[in-house]
Write a protein that holds these residues in place. Structure first.
Motif, PDB file in Angstrom:
ATOM      1  N   GLN A  31       0.898  -1.218   0.019  1.00  0.00           N
ATOM      2  CA  GLN A  31      -0.036  -0.090   0.084  1.00  0.00           C
ATOM      3  C   GLN A  31       0.779   1.221   0.003  1.00  0.00           C
ATOM      4  N   ARG A  32       2.035   1.173   0.772  1.00  0.00           N
ATOM      5  CA  ARG A  32       2.725   2.126   0.878  1.00  0.00           C
ATOM      6  C   ARG A  32       3.470   2.455  -0.687  1.00  0.00           C
ATOM      7  N   ALA A  33       3.407   1.438  -1.326  1.00  0.00           N
ATOM      8  CA  ALA A  33       4.075   1.600  -2.725  1.00  0.00           C
ATOM      9  C   ALA A  33       3.162   2.248  -3.472  1.00  0.00           C
ATOM     10  N   LEU A  34       1.983   1.760  -3.366  1.00  0.00           N
ATOM     11  CA  LEU A  34       0.955   2.549  -4.296  1.00  0.00           C
ATOM     12  C   LEU A  34       0.585   4.139  -3.917  1.00  0.00           C
ATOM     13  N   ILE A  35       0.924   4.393  -2.584  1.00  0.00           N
ATOM     14  CA  ILE A  35       0.853   5.637  -2.293  1.00  0.00           C
ATOM     15  C   ILE A  35       1.883   6.203  -2.663  1.00  0.00           C
ATOM     16  N   GLY A  36       2.962   5.644  -2.907  1.00  0.00           N
ATOM     17  CA  GLY A  36       4.179   6.521  -3.549  1.00  0.00           C
ATOM     18  C   GLY A  36       4.058   6.607  -4.994  1.00  0.00           C
ATOM     19  N   SER A  37       3.199   5.818  -5.551  1.00  0.00           N
ATOM     20  CA  SER A  37       2.888   6.096  -7.224  1.00  0.00           C
ATOM     21  C   SER A  37       1.957   7.329  -7.401  1.00  0.00           C
ATOM     22  N   LEU A  38       1.090   7.476  -6.311  1.00  0.00           N
ATOM     23  CA  LEU A  38       0.163   8.494  -6.542  1.00  0.00           C
ATOM     24  C   LEU A  38       0.895   9.937  -6.106  1.00  0.00           C
ATOM     25  N   VAL A  39       1.870   9.739  -5.328  1.00  0.00           N
ATOM     26  CA  VAL A  39       2.619  10.990  -5.089  1.00  0.00           C
ATOM     27  C   VAL A  39       3.363  11.345  -6.244  1.00  0.00           C
ATOM     28  N   ALA A  40       4.092  10.170  -6.810  1.00  0.00           N
ATOM     29  CA  ALA A  40       4.558  10.499  -8.320  1.00  0.00           C
ATOM     30  C   ALA A  40       3.861  11.139  -9.156  1.00  0.00           C
ATOM     31  N   LEU A  41       2.359  10.661  -9.319  1.00  0.00           N
ATOM     32  CA  LEU A  41       1.912  11.238 -10.249  1.00  0.00           C
ATOM     33  C   LEU A  41       1.664  12.832 -10.115  1.00  0.00           C
ATOM     34  N   GLN A  42       1.546  13.181  -8.729  1.00  0.00           N
ATOM     35  CA  GLN A  42       1.225  14.503  -8.530  1.00  0.00           C
ATOM     36  C   GLN A  42       2.481  15.313  -8.785  1.00  0.00           C
ATOM     37  N   GLN A  43       3.643  14.588  -8.404  1.00  0.00           N
ATOM     38  CA  GLN A  43       4.913  15.214  -8.558  1.00  0.00           C
ATOM     39  C   GLN A  43       5.110  15.635 -10.245  1.00  0.00           C
ATOM     40  N   SER A  44       4.735  14.495 -10.570  1.00  0.00           N
ATOM     41  CA  SER A  44       5.210  14.645 -12.197  1.00  0.00           C
ATOM     42  C   SER A  44       4.237  15.897 -12.779  1.00  0.00           C
ATOM     43  N   ALA A  45       2.806  16.262 -12.248  1.00  0.00           N
ATOM     44  CA  ALA A  45       1.867  17.034 -12.738  1.00  0.00           C
ATOM     45  C   ALA A  45       2.555  18.535 -12.474  1.00  0.00           C
ATOM     46  N   LEU A  46       3.212  18.554 -10.696  1.00  0.00           N
ATOM     47  CA  LEU A  46       3.465  19.720 -10.459  1.00  0.00           C
ATOM     48  C   LEU A  46       4.924  20.143 -11.270  1.00  0.00           C
ATOM     49  N   PHE A  47       5.520  19.111 -11.538  1.00  0.00           N
ATOM     50  CA  PHE A  47       6.772  19.360 -12.277  1.00  0.00           C
ATOM     51  C   PHE A  47       6.658  20.192 -13.530  1.00  0.00           C
ATOM     52  N   VAL A  48       5.774  19.603 -14.364  1.00  0.00           N
ATOM     53  CA  VAL A  48       5.444  20.364 -15.539  1.00  0.00           C
ATOM     54  C   VAL A  48       4.828  21.819 -15.333  1.00  0.00           C
ATOM     55  N   GLY A  49       3.641  21.747 -14.410  1.00  0.00           N
ATOM     56  CA  GLY A  49       3.102  23.034 -14.135  1.00  0.00           C
ATOM     57  C   GLY A  49       3.933  24.313 -13.473  1.00  0.00           C
ATOM     58  N   ASP A  50       4.890  23.707 -12.569  1.00  0.00           N
ATOM     59  CA  ASP A  50       5.863  24.594 -11.828  1.00  0.00           C
ATOM     60  C   ASP A  50       6.618  25.213 -12.836  1.00  0.00           C
ATOM     61  N   TYR A  51       7.260  24.325 -13.550  1.00  0.00           N
ATOM     62  CA  TYR A  51       8.184  24.640 -14.758  1.00  0.00           C
ATOM     63  C   TYR A  51       7.443  25.861 -15.716  1.00  0.00           C
ATOM     64  N   ALA A  52       6.033  25.422 -16.016  1.00  0.00           N
ATOM     65  CA  ALA A  52       5.404  26.460 -16.924  1.00  0.00           C
ATOM     66  C   ALA A  52       5.248  27.888 -16.234  1.00  0.00           C
ATOM     67  N   THR A  53       5.142  27.838 -15.068  1.00  0.00           N
ATOM     68  CA  THR A  53       5.059  29.142 -14.039  1.00  0.00           C
ATOM     69  C   THR A  53       6.003  29.696 -14.253  1.00  0.00           C
TER      70      THR A  53
END
Lengths: 524, 501
Positions: free
Chosen positions: A248-270
């Protein structure tokens, strides 16, 4: 002793004599700034050598004091060596890129503590201890004295946070901590630009937090690994242990990664909108490497599978967190799916290849909220007697996702979790599970080298061995992966006795088989 | 039941034949008696037909290949005793892939592509039909039987609605080239005209475009090289009294083909950059929808699995590009321009020696450094440079086609030296293939071309040019089931190249 080692040791001695105060760039993602106490961002690093004084003796009851020894074997302790110019790859990269790695904020941000540009000029021990204690646990200026008091251990994580100690028991904040380097974080200058990759930086592979933690070697102990006395004390003090079980921790890790990957693009765009000269758009490193970097094949499974919401031929965002996140969302009972969470991005990318800063910086509140809800639900899945059955349900979801994967990195991330789940379920007979673990490990190259990063002065690039750094194995394996075989591997035999009895036993030739599979359940 | 079917079929057929006959009769009844040909009496010009009044509306009326391919016209049996023209339709029908161009739109791959791109059915989508059949964007939908011809007679020779009747008459032979062209007949006797004819589809223009979206969905990439295509294309015309009869055909077709193709590529770049520029002006958010257009760049710069072979640090230093992580602009089309420009005599009064090469270098200095830049200023720069390349390439093509005799080694510089001197020319798979094709052309041209080829020269290992070309070809071939040069190594190719006598 290599020159790098020498520098490292010298650095530690220097800091031992004079503690140099550093400004902290938050190791946490930029978005969490609001949650942080204002004091946090100005806290200073004191250097690993102070920690080492205590955290190196024989094992004690409460704290695992062999921490230092474990960390010394951990590649993180040598990560700064990659910045030194005596490394041939660093030399080549510096020549191509035209800057010194030691003086570049992007390099320093991940290879040592993150630090702001003016501070890079000062050569200090903190920079020469690699990724050390405070990189993950937070700068120790405020908690250093405090955490040696006996009352410290029974403080709640949030109280410790106030002193600057990061909460790494919380799977979400732990995952964020790791992913800020292992995926990227614009707010802390943690980005490997495409130019850096092209000049020779090894690619970042998909990241599965639990398997990577295991490979790193744990320099900590879980409460249930500690003595009965401690466990009683902990229970009395309502001490919060790590909640969810490993898969379950692994699944949580993947969700955080998904969020980070979105923030990565969004933050760079900003950032690109604010300063387009420095943050040139598009930065190719924001996107999935394999979206472009694949061999063309006939017939092409890529074309057969299609590109989902995206127009064909449009580079996607970092893809590997998506498949496992889909499993995580379903497991958490969420009503939404990954595609709809990321649809603002797809729209932006369809509008133009790579999108534009205006089109790919959508509001991310919905995504952040949905992921927080899902991770909260997943945290509640504890290590209890229903674990085995739950893991089997998870395996079914993982198999389904694995058979739909379009890229090696996603398949690999699913593979790692699959192995974790196979080890703790007891629904299939042991030999079947062992065989499946062996098959996946071999096919997806899931094994980590021992130790994780044995040496940095590698001369030959061709071929790989078990002792090669992980990224080298990845480079050697990726072009040769047959996705059709990978898809076939994600099929579990049905739970049918006659079929299971007919399966052959595999020879005991691999270390994987020696590992404990489905350990007895802990007493709740 | 079967009998009924046959009956129905024959009735339908009879009706069809009757319809065809009646329409033919009507057509013939309407067509005027041919006037005697005297150019001075008639006005003509672009868009102005020679015989006003006899021309059916071009937007509604098209004649399919069936009217050309009757047994007594162009559809006779293949025979050595007859002129090729009497069975050109037969060759087209049986041997020429162009005749299957429409059919392929029904294939599973086409269906998948159309679905992924949201085009509906491929055989009805204008984007596909523009090249795979004769459906022009500007004209009314063609009847199914004409669409089904694929790339037929009219695609290259011009829509025959206005001249089909006439060209069966003896008077046709007396019409001048200009008169014929004013009727919509396309004269393909010149090299430039022939090359240009292919380029609309094989390179593309504003209304015929294979972009990266299309390729990603499954369309093969375009790799057009005129002289090689001419060689492998089943010839449906006589080699006598045509371009093929010229002694320097191999050189001419290579040189004119390269230059004219480069012209089309530059024009297409201009079209795309202009479109991006217009998007910035007029669209919401100022987002150019198709820019950067990936198909403008080297496919295999990006499409290479991340493996130790492609890992930059391990690559030969000489092969590394100036900028890291930037793909090259069109290596397939521009690599030969280097060779082209040296073919001009540097002392000639029209010294364009530097033009093609310099224009290409200029455009690359823009595109190779920040290939995805999309601000108005840079786009205008790209448009300006693209026009420069187009102009230079057009002049070069005209020059090559007008020269009475082409000897490509005027500079007396053997090609092998050029290749060695210019590592840029062989560092990508695309340019390596172009080198191979140039050598292949030089082999056919014989000793005159490029000063490199002599059939009696053998390497130390006893290989002649043919054998070493075979070896080179083998090293360029894609591995089985692959569509990218996974195992291609520039350094090794270079070594093999230097072994060619």
């Amino acid at each position: 002793m290599t020159a790098g080692r020498f520098l490292c040791v010298r650095g530690i001695l220097v800091v031992g004599m004079c503690a140099i105060v550093f400004q902290l760039v938050s190791a946490m993602p930029a978005r969490s700034d609001e949650e942080d106490t204002p004091a946090r961002s100005s806290l200073a690093f004191k250097g690993a050598n102070l920690c080492v004084r205590c955290h190196r003796s024989e094992q004690s009851d409460w704290v695992d004091l062999s921490t230092t020894a474990t960390w010394r074997h951990d590649a993180h302790s040598r990560s700064h060596l990659a910045l030194l110019s005596d490394n041939p790859r660093t030399q080549a990269m510096e020549k191509s890129l035209g800057f010194k790695a030691e003086k570049n904020k992007n390099c320093v941000a991940c290879h040592t503590h993150s630090a702001l540009e003016p501070l890079i000029e000062e050569e200090t021990s903190v920079l020469h201890a690699g990724i050390s204690c405070e990189s993950c646990h937070g700068p120790s200026e405020a908690y250093f004295e405090k955490h040696m008091e006996k009352s410290w251990r029974f403080l709640a994580s949030s109280e410790k946070e106030a002193f600057g100690m990061h909460d790494l028991r919380d799977p979400v904040s732990k995952a964020r901590n790791c992913l800020s380097c292992h995926l990227g974080d614009i707010g802390s200058d943690r980005i490997i630009t495409h130019q850096m990759y092209a000049a020779g930086h090894p690619p970042l592979t998909s990241f599965e937090i639990e398997s990577f933690s295991n490979a790193m070697g744990s320099h900590w102990k879980r409460v249930w690994d500690k003595s009965e006395k401690i466990q009683r004390q902990a229970e009395a003090a309502d001490y919060r242990t790590e909640g969810a079980c490993q898969s379950q921790r692994a699944l949580i890790g993947s969700l955080v990664a998904l969020q980070q990957s979105a923030l990565f693009v969004g933050d760079y765009a900003t950032a690109a909108k604010i300063n387009p000269k420095e943050n040139v758009w598009p930065e190719l490193a924001l996107y999935d490497c394999q979206a472009c970097h694949h061999e063309l094949q006939i017939p092409s499974w890529r074309q057969k599978i299609g590109s989902g919401d995206l127009r064909p031929g449009r580079p996607s965002m970092v893809h590997w967190p998506r498949m496992l996140s889909g499993v995580a969302l379903r497991q958490s009972g969420a009503t939404t799916d990954v595609d709809s969470l990321l649809s603002p991005f797809a729209t932006g990318l369809n509008l133009r290849p790579f999108g534009s800063p205006d089109s790919v910086a959508p509001t991310l509140e919905e995504l952040i909220l949905s992921i927080a809800t899902a991770t909260d639900a997943l945290k509640k899945w504890n290590r209890d007697e229903t674990l085995s059955v739950r893991e089997s349900a998870l395996i079914a979801l993982l198999c389904e996702a694995g058979m739909r994967t379009g890229d090696f990195e996603s398949a690999r991330q699913i593979g790692w979790v699959m192995v974790l789940a196979l080890k703790s379920t007891r629904e299939w007979p042991e030999n079947v599970r062992k065989a499946k673990i062996l098959e996946l490990t071999k096919l997806l190259s899931l094994e980590f080298p021992h130790p994780a990063y044995p040496t940095l002065s590698d001369s030959s690039l061709n071929g790989s061995s078990r002792d090669d750094p992980f990224w080298k194995t990845t480079l050697a394996v990726t072009p040769r992966v047959n996705m059709a075989r990978v898809h076939a591997a994600f099929q579990m035999p049905p739970l049918d006795d006659t079929l299971l009895n007919s399966l052959e036993f595999l020879p005991e030739s691999n270390d994987t088989q020696k590992e404990a599979i489905a350990p007895p359940l802990p007493v709740p | 039941m079967r009998r009924l079917k046959i009956l129905l079929w024959s009735v339908a057929h009879a009706l069809g034949v009757a319809a065809t006959l009646s329409s033919a009769w009507i057509a013939s009844a309407e067509s005027p008696v041919f006037p005697s040909v005297n150019e001075a009496e008639y006005t003509y010009g672009p868009g102005q037909p020679l015989y006003a009044g006899m021309v059916p509306d071009k937007t509604t009326y098209t004649i399919g290949t069936s009217s050309c391919g009757t047994v007594s016209c162009h559809g006779g049996p293949k025979s050595e005793n007859h002129d090729v023209q009497t069975f050109s339709y037969t060759i087209w029908m049986n041997n020429d892939p162009h005749s299957k161009a429409y059919e392929v739109l029904y294939s599973p791959r086409s269906r998948t592509m159309a679905r992924q791109l949201g085009l509906g059915e491929a055989h009805r989508a204008q984007q596909c039909l523009a090249c795979h059949s004769m459906q022009d964007q500007s004209r009314a939908p063609l009847p199914a039987e004409v669409l089904a011809d694929g790339v037929g007679c009219a695609s290259c020779h011009g829509d025959s609605a206005n001249w089909q009747q006439m060209h069966t008459q003896p008077e046709w032979k007396q019409l001048s080239k200009v008169q014929r062209e004013s009727l919509g007949y396309r004269d393909l006797s010149g090299t430039v005209a022939r090359v240009r004819n292919c380029l609309a589809c094989h390179v593309g223009d504003a209304s015929h475009e294979v972009n990266h979206d299309l390729i990603a969905a499954g369309h093969p990439r375009l790799t057009f090289e005129f002289s090689a295509y001419q060689r492998i294309w089943p010839r449906h015309w006589s080699p006598h009294n045509t371009l093929e009869s010229q002694k320097d055909f191999a050189e001419r077709s290579w040189a004119v083909g390269q230059a004219e193709t480069l012209r089309a590529v530059a024009d297409l770049l201009e079209t795309r950059a202009q479109r991006a520029s217009d998007d910035i002006e007029h669209r919401a958010l100022g987002i150019p929808q198709q820019w950067p257009e990936f198909s403008e760049f080297d496919c295999y710069s990006c499409h290479k699995a991340l493996g130790s072979e492609s890992y930059q640090a391990s690559r030969d230093e000489a092969v590394q590009s100036r900028r890291f992580g930037q793909p090259q602009w069109q290596p397939w089309y521009v690599s030969a321009s280097q060779l082209l420009s040296v073919q001009f005599d540097s002392n000639s009064p029209i010294n364009r020696r530097l033009d093609v090469r310099k224009s290409v270098i200029d455009i690359r200095s823009l595109l190779d450094t920040e290939w995805s830049a999309s601000d108005q200023k840079r786009l205008q720069g790209i448009i300006f440079e693209a026009r420069g390349v187009s102009r230079a390439a057009r002049l070069a093509a005209d020059e090559f086609s007008q020269q009475p005799h082409i000897i490509l080694n005027r500079s007396n510089q053997p090609m092998s030296e050029l290749v060695v001197e210019n590592p840029q020319a062989w560092q990508t798979w695309d340019s390596a293939v172009q080198m191979y094709l140039a050598l292949e052309a030089s082999k056919r041209a014989g000793p005159a071309m490029l000063g490199a080829w002599r059939s009696d020269v053998q390497t130390e290992e006893g290989m002649d040019l043919g054998q070493s070309l075979d070896a080179m070809r083998a090293s360029l071939r894609f591995p089985l089931n692959m569509d990218s040069p996974q195992t291609f190594q520039p350094t090794r190719f270079h070594q093999e190249r230097s072994e060619v006598p």
